[in-house]
Write a protein that holds these residues in place. Structure first.
Motif, PDB file in Angstrom:
ATOM      1  N   LEU A  29      -0.511  -1.738   4.564  1.00 25.38           N
ATOM      2  CA  LEU A  29      -1.312  -0.502   4.556  1.00 25.38           C
ATOM      3  C   LEU A  29      -2.182  -0.423   3.301  1.00 25.38           C
ATOM      4  O   LEU A  29      -2.367   0.648   2.714  1.00 25.38           O
ATOM      5  CB  LEU A  29      -0.394   0.722   4.678  1.00 25.38           C
ATOM      6  CG  LEU A  29       0.223   0.892   6.071  1.00 25.38           C
ATOM      7  CD1 LEU A  29       1.364   1.875   6.057  1.00 25.38           C
ATOM      8  CD2 LEU A  29      -0.842   1.297   7.093  1.00 25.38           C
ATOM      9  N   MET A  30      -2.709  -1.594   2.907  1.00 23.72           N
ATOM     10  CA  MET A  30      -3.650  -1.639   1.781  1.00 23.72           C
ATOM     11  C   MET A  30      -5.055  -1.332   2.267  1.00 23.72           C
ATOM     12  O   MET A  30      -5.855  -0.735   1.569  1.00 23.72           O
ATOM     13  CB  MET A  30      -3.719  -3.061   1.207  1.00 23.72           C
ATOM     14  CG  MET A  30      -2.545  -3.465   0.402  1.00 23.72           C
ATOM     15  SD  MET A  30      -2.834  -5.185  -0.073  1.00 23.72           S
ATOM     16  CE  MET A  30      -1.680  -5.313  -1.397  1.00 23.72           C
ATOM     17  N   GLY A  31      -5.356  -1.826   3.457  1.00 24.09           N
ATOM     18  CA  GLY A  31      -6.711  -1.714   3.985  1.00 24.09           C
ATOM     19  C   GLY A  31      -7.599  -2.815   3.430  1.00 24.09           C
ATOM     20  O   GLY A  31      -7.205  -3.552   2.521  1.00 24.09           O
ATOM     21  N   PRO A  61      -7.005  -8.436  -0.517  1.00 24.49           N
ATOM     22  CA  PRO A  61      -6.027  -9.493  -0.268  1.00 24.49           C
ATOM     23  C   PRO A  61      -5.132  -9.262   0.957  1.00 24.49           C
ATOM     24  O   PRO A  61      -4.203 -10.032   1.184  1.00 24.49           O
ATOM     25  CB  PRO A  61      -5.179  -9.479  -1.541  1.00 24.49           C
ATOM     26  CG  PRO A  61      -5.176  -8.038  -1.963  1.00 24.49           C
ATOM     27  CD  PRO A  61      -6.520  -7.488  -1.564  1.00 24.49           C
ATOM     28  N   GLY A 109      -2.108  -1.268  10.024  1.00 19.69           N
ATOM     29  CA  GLY A 109      -3.027  -0.267  10.578  1.00 19.69           C
ATOM     30  C   GLY A 109      -4.461  -0.651  10.277  1.00 19.69           C
ATOM     31  O   GLY A 109      -5.352   0.178  10.351  1.00 19.69           O
ATOM     32  N   THR A 145      -0.390   8.942  11.268  1.00 20.18           N
ATOM     33  CA  THR A 145      -0.585   7.487  11.318  1.00 20.18           C
ATOM     34  C   THR A 145       0.727   6.764  11.003  1.00 20.18           C
ATOM     35  O   THR A 145       1.044   5.722  11.598  1.00 20.18           O
ATOM     36  CB  THR A 145      -1.711   7.068  10.346  1.00 20.18           C
ATOM     37  OG1 THR A 145      -2.863   7.862  10.633  1.00 20.18           O
ATOM     38  CG2 THR A 145      -2.063   5.606  10.496  1.00 20.18           C
ATOM     39  N   ALA A 178      -5.904  10.336  12.863  1.00 13.32           N
ATOM     40  CA  ALA A 178      -5.825   9.965  11.448  1.00 13.32           C
ATOM     41  C   ALA A 178      -4.876  10.912  10.735  1.00 13.32           C
ATOM     42  O   ALA A 178      -4.284  11.796  11.346  1.00 13.32           O
ATOM     43  CB  ALA A 178      -7.209  10.018  10.815  1.00 13.32           C
ATOM     44  N   GLY A 179      -4.734  10.695   9.425  1.00 17.38           N
ATOM     45  CA  GLY A 179      -3.845  11.533   8.616  1.00 17.38           C
ATOM     46  C   GLY A 179      -2.592  10.747   8.260  1.00 17.38           C
ATOM     47  O   GLY A 179      -2.163   9.872   9.028  1.00 17.38           O
ATOM     48  N   VAL A 198       1.257  -1.674  -4.967  1.00 17.04           N
ATOM     49  CA  VAL A 198       0.110  -0.797  -5.215  1.00 17.04           C
ATOM     50  C   VAL A 198      -0.775  -1.419  -6.294  1.00 17.04           C
ATOM     51  O   VAL A 198      -0.364  -2.364  -6.977  1.00 17.04           O
ATOM     52  CB  VAL A 198       0.573   0.614  -5.678  1.00 17.04           C
ATOM     53  CG1 VAL A 198       1.242   1.377  -4.542  1.00 17.04           C
ATOM     54  CG2 VAL A 198       1.501   0.524  -6.881  1.00 17.04           C
ATOM     55  N   ARG A 199      -1.942  -0.826  -6.470  1.00 19.05           N
ATOM     56  CA  ARG A 199      -2.848  -1.300  -7.526  1.00 19.05           C
ATOM     57  C   ARG A 199      -2.352  -0.866  -8.895  1.00 19.05           C
ATOM     58  O   ARG A 199      -2.402  -1.611  -9.846  1.00 19.05           O
ATOM     59  CB  ARG A 199      -4.237  -0.705  -7.298  1.00 19.05           C
ATOM     60  CG  ARG A 199      -5.124  -1.549  -6.447  1.00 19.05           C
ATOM     61  CD  ARG A 199      -6.590  -1.276  -6.829  1.00 19.05           C
ATOM     62  NE  ARG A 199      -7.463  -1.816  -5.810  1.00 19.05           N
ATOM     63  CZ  ARG A 199      -7.930  -1.118  -4.793  1.00 19.05           C
ATOM     64  NH1 ARG A 199      -7.638   0.153  -4.667  1.00 19.05           N
ATOM     65  NH2 ARG A 199      -8.717  -1.685  -3.912  1.00 19.05           N
ATOM     66  N   LYS A 258      -7.656  -1.846  11.038  1.00 16.71           N
ATOM     67  CA  LYS A 258      -8.576  -2.180  12.139  1.00 16.71           C
ATOM     68  C   LYS A 258      -9.721  -3.064  11.682  1.00 16.71           C
ATOM     69  O   LYS A 258     -10.187  -3.917  12.434  1.00 16.71           O
ATOM     70  CB  LYS A 258      -9.140  -0.911  12.772  1.00 16.71           C
ATOM     71  CG  LYS A 258      -9.890   0.001  11.812  1.00 16.71           C
ATOM     72  CD  LYS A 258      -9.200   1.301  11.680  1.00 16.71           C
ATOM     73  CE  LYS A 258      -9.618   2.028  10.422  1.00 16.71           C
ATOM     74  NZ  LYS A 258      -8.931   3.287  10.268  1.00 16.71           N
ATOM     75  N   GLY A 278       0.837  -1.200   0.000  1.00 22.48           N
ATOM     76  CA  GLY A 278       0.000   0.000   0.000  1.00 22.48           C
ATOM     77  C   GLY A 278       0.867   1.243   0.000  1.00 22.48           C
ATOM     78  O   GLY A 278       1.755   1.386   0.853  1.00 22.48           O
ATOM     79  N   GLY A 279       0.609   2.119  -0.965  1.00 30.02           N
ATOM     80  CA  GLY A 279       1.381   3.373  -1.074  1.00 30.02           C
ATOM     81  C   GLY A 279       0.452   4.563  -1.124  1.00 30.02           C
ATOM     82  O   GLY A 279       0.682   5.520  -1.847  1.00 30.02           O
ATOM     83  N   GLY A 280      -0.635   4.514  -0.341  1.00 33.81           N
ATOM     84  CA  GLY A 280      -1.630   5.589  -0.337  1.00 33.81           C
ATOM     85  C   GLY A 280      -1.322   6.641   0.720  1.00 33.81           C
ATOM     86  O   GLY A 280      -0.157   6.983   0.963  1.00 33.81           O
ATOM     87  N   THR A 281      -2.366   7.131   1.379  1.00 35.72           N
ATOM     88  CA  THR A 281      -2.226   8.220   2.354  1.00 35.72           C
ATOM     89  C   THR A 281      -1.165   7.890   3.407  1.00 35.72           C
ATOM     90  O   THR A 281      -0.264   8.690   3.675  1.00 35.72           O
ATOM     91  CB  THR A 281      -3.589   8.469   3.051  1.00 35.72           C
ATOM     92  OG1 THR A 281      -4.568   8.676   2.043  1.00 35.72           O
ATOM     93  CG2 THR A 281      -3.535   9.671   3.976  1.00 35.72           C
ATOM     94  N   VAL A 282      -1.268   6.726   4.006  1.00 36.97           N
ATOM     95  CA  VAL A 282      -0.339   6.364   5.087  1.00 36.97           C
ATOM     96  C   VAL A 282       0.932   5.716   4.517  1.00 36.97           C
ATOM     97  O   VAL A 282       2.052   6.062   4.912  1.00 36.97           O
ATOM     98  CB  VAL A 282      -1.017   5.409   6.110  1.00 36.97           C
ATOM     99  CG1 VAL A 282      -0.078   5.152   7.288  1.00 36.97           C
ATOM    100  CG2 VAL A 282      -2.341   5.992   6.609  1.00 36.97           C
TER     101      VAL A 282
END
Ligand SMILES: NC(=O)c1ccc[n+]([C@@H]2O[C@H](COP(=O)([O-])OP(=O)(O)OC[C@H]3O[C@@H](n4cnc5c(N)ncnc54)[C@H](O)[C@@H]3O)[C@@H](O)[C@H]2O)c1
Ligand SMILES: N[C@@H](CCO)C(=O)O
Ligand code: NA
Length: 463
Positions: free
Chosen positions: A93-95, A99, A117, A330, A325-326, A60-61, A119, A26-30
């Motif tokens: 950190l994909m959420g 997967p 992260g 995070t 958050a942020g 990443v996607r 939850k 995951g390479g998004g916000t966090v």
């Protein structure tokens, strides 16, 4: 695992330096902020962790998507599976559930430790993940999953592990706190403030998980599991969001010296009688809009901030406050977990044992007693108040305060208002009562011919 390297860029290594391969999913916000810190602060992190943390890739996607944080393009990949297979430490950190779940289980099976992260995944499937971590002598750390940057998981898991936590009250969702705080400050209705929160980028385009309390419920399940050393999952959490909170509810709370917050509440409850040996502990976990006295420390948590209030036998009351958050906040929590996990791996120490040492029953709301605020619209006639009060008395629900506001025709004398069919609003705050007694009271009050409607039923804490 943990190769050594004799030459490193930018650091005069006096001796061979341990190297840990870190895979980022995951390479998004966090994720983008985590990658930035791993690259920018590499030397300081190596010194603190006792091993050099080498970022081997970012799954990443879409490798070509535009990004706010500029990072070396060659780090991006869509092959998360391959990235995980070669890692010592995986940061998820994909959420979402899949997967992410499959990648975390694969990492743990390989003996790699995981920092996440997520939850939603932990609250739904935490038991399977913790079992996999224990079975493979690996760590699973998740400070960022609850209240973002605020250190709360580690304090509960470690600092308070020698105490007995009895209750946790948390403002653990920034979006809903922002909305309720703005309603409190401006007197606006929920829908108007939600639209403004979306315009400002606080609330997501689909705000369901936040405003219906589901995000807070996932965090409540995680907090309860750790606080009481038992397993609590999302389905054990009774959850009610903030969509039905009205400007009138907020105004009535203000008149009573209170404010309304969406609280995640986890309680250790002893039911039964200790004298005859039937006393047994159980756990209640719930999320709902709650009236809080303005003097309570949680009432001072404004805007999108989070806070967690913990009560323990020996520590007393503690409060943890900060950004929930942020991206960068995070990422701070993620990096704390990364450094401490890396230290453990570098030292060759075994993984931390799983959290659950007990199997406490999950108690229904009948086991919980709280105070309630009840709003009624009634006919403005003689004798109404005593008829309503009699229903409370029949069910053994004791009234603490009552407030009446008369609706409309303010110039008329009382007798003329009655004959004109005037309305009044009654607001009661009760002493602690069980959910069952309260529900029976409300049902009978609704059936009184002088009662137009029950306009709100809200729980009250901290009185
Ligand atoms: N944003 C916050 O403030 C915050 C706070 C606390 C916890 N978290 C948690 O952190 C996690 C990440 O949140 P975020 O806000 O950075 O999300 P985001 O949507 O900004 O980023 C998700 C990243 O994962 C990648 N991704 C998603 N699915 C993928 C797939 N199937 N294959 C490959 N890559 C995939 C996306 O390309 C993107 O780079 C979530 O679990 C979230 O709940 C976020
Ligand atoms: N949507 C969450 C983000 C952090 O989990 C919030 O509003 O607090
Ligand atoms: Na946290």
């Amino acid at each position: 695992m943990g190769e050594t390297m004799t030459e490193t860029s930018g650091l005069e290594a006096p001796s061979a330096e341990k190297v840990l391969k870190v895979a980022l999913l995951g390479g998004g916000t966090v994720g983008s902020q985590v990658a930035r810190i791993l690259l920018e602060d590499a030397d300081a992190l190596a010194a603190r962790a006792g091993a050099r943390l080498v970022l081997t890739g970012i799954a990443v996607r879409n490798v070509d998507a535009p990004r706010d944080v500029e990072l070396p393009r060659e780090l991006y990949t869509t092959d998360a599976e391959k990235l995980v297979s070669g890692a010592d430490l995986v940061i998820e950190l994909m959420g979402g559930i899949e997967p992410a779940r499959t990648h975390i289980l694969a990492a743990l099976k390989n003996g790699a430790s995981v920092v996440t992260g997520n939850k939603a995944l932990l609250a739904q499937d935490g038991a399977a993940l913790f079992d996999a971590a224990s079975a493979n002598n690996a760590d699973l750390n998740f400070e960022a999953a609850v209240a973002g940057a605020i250190p709360i998981i580690r304090p509960i898991r470690e600092s308070l592990s020698g105490d007995r936590i009895t209750r946790v009250l948390g403002i653990v969702n920034g979006t809903t706190n922002f909305i309720l705080d703005a309603m409190d400050t401006t007197g606006a209705q929920f829908a108007d403030v939600l639209a403004e929160a979306q315009r400002l980028g606080y609330a997501e385009a689909d705000p369901t998980a936040d405003v219906e309390g589901l995000d807070a419920a996932a965090k409540a399940a995680i907090l309860a599991s750790l606080a009481f050393h038992t397993r609590v999952s999302l389905e054990d959490v009774r959850c009610e969001g903030i969509t039905k909170v009205t400007a009138d509810d907020i105004a009535a709370a203000q008149d009573a010296g209170m404010t309304i917050k969406l609280l995640a509440i986890a309680e250790l409850i002893t039911a039964g009688d200790s004298a005859d040996g039937t006393a047994a502990e159980g756990v209640s976990v719930r999320v709902h809009p709650t009236l809080l006295p303005r003097k309570h420390p949680l009432a001072a948590v404004h805007g999108a901030f989070n806070a967690v209030f913990v009560e323990a036998d020996n520590a007393g009351s503690l409060m943890f406050y900060g950004a929930g958050a942020g991206g960068a906040p995070t990422a701070s929590a993620i990096m704390g977990d990364v450094v401490s996990t890396a230290r453990r791996i570098a030292a060759g120490a075994p993984g931390a044992p799983g959290a659950a040492t007990r199997a406490l029953p999950i108690l229904g709301l009948d086991a919980v007693t709280t105070s309630y605020s009840i709003g009624l619209e009634v006919a403005d006639q003689p004798g109404v108040l005593s008829r309503v009060a009699a229903v409370f008395a029949e069910h053994g629900v004791s009234i603490e305060t009552m407030r009446q506001t008369v609706d409309g025709a303010p110039g008329l004398a009382a007798a003329d208002r009655w004959s004109a069919g005037g309305r009044a609003e009654l607001r009661f705050v009760t002493h602690p009562a069980s959910e069952a007694a309260l529900a029976a009271t409300v049902a009978d009050i609704k059936n009184l011919d002088v009662v137009e409607s029950v306009t709100s039923v809200l729980r009250v804490e901290g009185v």
